[in-house]
Structure formats: C-alpha cells, structure tokens
Scaffold this motif. Structure first.
Motif, mmCIF file in Angstrom:
data_model
loop_
_atom_site.group_PDB
_atom_site.id
_atom_site.type_symbol
_atom_site.label_atom_id
_atom_site.label_comp_id
_atom_site.label_asym_id
_atom_site.label_seq_id
_atom_site.Cartn_x
_atom_site.Cartn_y
_atom_site.Cartn_z
ATOM 1 N N SER A 99 0.765 -1.192 -0.023
ATOM 2 C CA SER A 99 0.107 0.070 -0.022
ATOM 3 C C SER A 99 1.093 1.148 0.092
ATOM 4 O O SER A 99 0.386 2.368 0.561
ATOM 5 N N ILE A 111 0.138 6.023 0.007
ATOM 6 C CA ILE A 111 -1.195 6.479 0.414
ATOM 7 C C ILE A 111 -0.935 7.135 1.828
ATOM 8 O O ILE A 111 -1.609 7.770 2.567
ATOM 9 N N HIS A 112 0.509 7.296 2.184
ATOM 10 C CA HIS A 112 0.649 7.846 3.456
ATOM 11 C C HIS A 112 1.665 9.015 3.575
ATOM 12 O O HIS A 112 1.838 9.539 4.677
ATOM 13 N N THR A 162 7.162 7.942 -1.091
ATOM 14 C CA THR A 162 5.925 8.692 -0.701
ATOM 15 C C THR A 162 6.092 9.032 0.603
ATOM 16 O O THR A 162 5.968 10.412 0.615
ATOM 17 N N GLU A 169 -9.299 8.175 6.600
ATOM 18 C CA GLU A 169 -9.478 7.698 5.185
ATOM 19 C C GLU A 169 -8.686 6.290 4.957
ATOM 20 O O GLU A 169 -8.677 6.066 3.591
ATOM 21 N N TYR A 170 -7.950 5.613 5.948
ATOM 22 C CA TYR A 170 -7.251 4.740 5.248
ATOM 23 C C TYR A 170 -7.739 3.612 4.597
ATOM 24 O O TYR A 170 -7.333 3.127 3.619
ATOM 25 N N GLU A 228 -10.397 3.577 2.923
ATOM 26 C CA GLU A 228 -10.780 3.901 1.388
ATOM 27 C C GLU A 228 -9.659 3.983 0.470
ATOM 28 O O GLU A 228 -9.644 3.800 -0.609
ATOM 29 N N ARG A 229 -8.460 4.676 1.064
ATOM 30 C CA ARG A 229 -7.116 4.665 0.331
ATOM 31 C C ARG A 229 -6.662 3.403 0.008
ATOM 32 O O ARG A 229 -6.105 3.006 -1.268
ATOM 33 N N THR A 254 -9.042 1.784 -2.706
ATOM 34 C CA THR A 254 -9.005 2.374 -4.269
ATOM 35 C C THR A 254 -7.683 1.472 -4.937
ATOM 36 O O THR A 254 -7.862 1.339 -6.071
ATOM 37 N N ILE A 255 -6.582 1.015 -4.192
ATOM 38 C CA ILE A 255 -5.597 0.225 -4.673
ATOM 39 C C ILE A 255 -6.178 -1.093 -5.136
ATOM 40 O O ILE A 255 -5.959 -1.628 -6.215
#
Ligand code: NDP
Ligand code: 7N6
Length: 308
Positions: free
Chosen positions: A87, A90-91, A145, A281-282, A284-285, A288-289
């Motif tokens: 993941s 996203i962070h 990221t 929002e974790y 949902e992120r 999405t992946i």
C-alpha cells in the motif's frame, strides 16, 4: 489470474473496522468474505498480518494494507506463484504531518509544555531552548511517498532539506539529493535526521552508533520507517550521553514498546505507537488500490504496487 472470492483478513481491524472496509468494496465484482484465520477458498486476500497458513491456502494474490512488507517471505511467495502487492503511495500526507509535527514539537518545546501541563506546572523554557524550524535543516533518508511528504512540508516551513536515496535524482522540495555512501556527511550536517526507508538487509541498522556519533549534539532523530533501521541500544546510549538532543519515534525494535524500555521516561523522546500513518480515510485509500488491481486483473493488465 482471476478473482471470484476476495478475502479480508480480520487483522485489518488493527487499522480500520473490517466491516467498513468490506462495505467500501461492496461494489466490487468478486464476492468479499471476512477471513478469520485460514483463507482457503479465497483467490486473493487483503491483510495486515502475515500468517504461515497463507502460503498453502491456494491464494493467487495477497494485498498488504501496509507499505512496509518486511514481514512477508518474498521467496516462499514467489516459489508458490503468489503475487504480493503493498500500500505504498497512501501515507505521504499523514506521515509527513506526523514527522514535521514531531520537529515542530521539539523546536517549539510542545512536548515539554504538555508534560508540565500534566503536572499543573507553569514553566517557561530557558531563553535559548526554543528555536524556529525556518533556520534549521533536515536530512530525509528515503525519498519515496513518505520522504517526499516529509520533505515538501519541511521545505514549506523554510527548512533546508537534504535527501538520501540510492538513485540520487532531483526531488521537489529537496535542496540536494545524496547517495547512501554520503549518509555520514548528510546526517552530520542536519538538525533533524528523518528515516523513511523500507526495512531490508541494506537498511537494517543503517543508523548505528557510528551515525549517531556523527550527528550534531543539538540534532534530533525521527524514525517513521521501521524500528530495526536504528540500533535502538545505541540510540538509548546516544540519548543518555547527550550525543544527540532527542528523538521522535513511531516505530521500535519490539512493538508494542516494552513497559521497561528506557525510552518511555525520557523527556527528550516523543513516543508514538506506530500511528504515524493512521487516519480516517485509510480504509478508502486501501480500497482504491484493491479496486484498481481488480480492474487491472479483469483487463489482463499487470498489478500496481507489486512487490513479488
Ligand atoms: P517508497 O517505496 O515509496 O519509498 C522508499 C524510498 O526509500 C525510496 O525513495 C527509495 O529510493 C529509498 N531507499 C530504498 N532503499 C534505500 C537505501 N538503502 N538507502 C537510501 N534510500 C533507500 O516507500 P514509502 O515511502 O511508502 O514507505 C517507506 C517505508 O516506511 C515503508 O517500507 C514502511 O516500512 C514505512 N512506513 C511507515 C509508516 C508508519 O506508519 N510509520 C507508514 C508507511 C510506511 P531508491 O530506490 O532510489 O533508493
Ligand atoms: C498502519 C501502519 C506501513 O508500512 O506501518 C505502516 O504502511 C502502516 C497505520
């Protein structure tokens, strides 16, 4: 590879409610099943934990809800033809805010004021304790990221930013990028050394007694990567001897941090419970992946974020 049943391992509950994540994937084509233990019968599994029983469960694909996949056995997964995705991506904002938040706390002495408040003490800092990040420097080790999220925010506060990565190409918000061979020089010149690298054999123990000794006596170490990137015993020694000014630590050699760790009681240390990436929002992120990879598989395309 085709996915008709997608498992969601109960361990994702460490970061967000399983049911919230399952609902976020309600519109996905595969049927979504919550897995408590053995994922047999699923084609793919979304998980926080790694368990040995995942290896022979007939899975084609495992998705880690973490960016760091250091606990997964890459070779065993490859041998069995199980794809692993992570993941990362996203962070950057939330960990960037946490790392810069720690820097701001140290500069503006917020951690000391909070401790004083708990004791009901009205105590001003010494005239030269507090400083501005505007004239400080950061060395950000790892510029993916996380590193970019940290560097852009540090730069926006006026800090001079040096970055370290193996491919030392220019990065927005970073004044100069150095290769790992220049790590000693880079950490020696920084007011804040911030770690944002994956844990692997190259980065384990990257910050040892030698690097800590190279740091300025008024410098702070911030670790939002993984505990074993730092030699923790050497860090405690460096703090106790005053070789560095303090540390902001989200990750540790052993988690949870044992109750008898000397790090708990130090005023010059900010301890957070591996929470730099937590946010509302974790789920949902991650969804999405996962949705994007389900789309790619259906279209016969290669997976994004594939590690194995
Ligand atoms: P990325 O893959 O996006 O970035 C990794 C960066 O590290 C790249 O810039 C890479 O550049 C650099 N790098 C890799 N090896 C070395 C090395 N030996 N020396 C110097 N630089 C190196 O990962 P993320 O930024 O998403 O995450 C990084 C790590 O942070 C994760 O693996 C995880 O362990 C941790 N993490 C912690 C979180 C928390 O909640 N505390 C949240 C998210 C992640 P190059 O390849 O050019 O060297
Ligand atoms: C959960 C931690 C990662 O590697 O460890 C972090 O992504 C996430 C909030």
């Amino acid at each position: 590879m085709s996915v008709s049943t997608l498992g969601v391992h109960e361990s994702v509950g460490e970061v967000f409610p399983v049911s919230v994540f399952r609902d976020a994937l309600a519109d996905a084509d595969p049927s979504v099943r919550v897995v408590d233990g053995d994922p047999s019968g699923c084609d793919a599994l979304v998980t926080f934990a790694y368990e040995e029983q995942f290896l022979d469960a007939g899975l084609d694909w495992i998705h880690s809800i973490q960016a760091g996949v250091d606990r997964f056995p890459f070779d065993d997964l490859a041998d069995r033809g199980v794809a692993l995705t992570n993941s990362t991506g996203i962070h950057g904002d939330v960990v960037g805010e946490t790392a810069v938040g720690m820097m701001l706390a140290f500069a503006r002495r917020l951690h000391v004021h909070r401790s004083n408040q708990e004791r009901g003490e009205w105590r001003k800092p010494a005239w030269d304790d507090a400083f501005s990040l505007r004239r400080e420097s950061a060395c950000v080790v790892g510029l993916g990221t996380l590193g970019r999220g940290i560097a852009t925010r540090a730069s926006a506060l006026g800090m001079d930013v040096t970055g370290v990565k193996r491919t030392p190409t220019p990065v927005d918000g970073v004044d100069r990028v150095r290769p790992p061979e220049d790590l000693h020089e880079a950490v020696a010149n920084a007011g804040f050394v911030v770690l944002a690298v994956p844990l692997n054999p190259d980065t384990e123990g990257m910050i040892s007694a030698t690097e800590l000794a190279a740091m300025r006596e008024d410098a702070y170490l911030i670790n939002v990567a993984r505990g074993p990137v730092v030699d923790q015993a050497a860090l405690v020694d460096a703090l106790e001897s005053g070789a560095i000014a303090g540390a902001g630590l989200d990750v540790f050699e052993t988690e949870p941090l044992p109750a008898d760790s000397p790090l708990w009681d130090r005023e010059d240390v900010i301890v957070t419970p591996h929470a730099a990436g937590m946010n509302d929002e974790y789920y949902e992120r991650v969804a999405t992946i996962v949705r994007e990879n389900l789309r790619r598989l259906a279209a016969g395309e290669s997976l994004t974020n594939q590690v194995v």
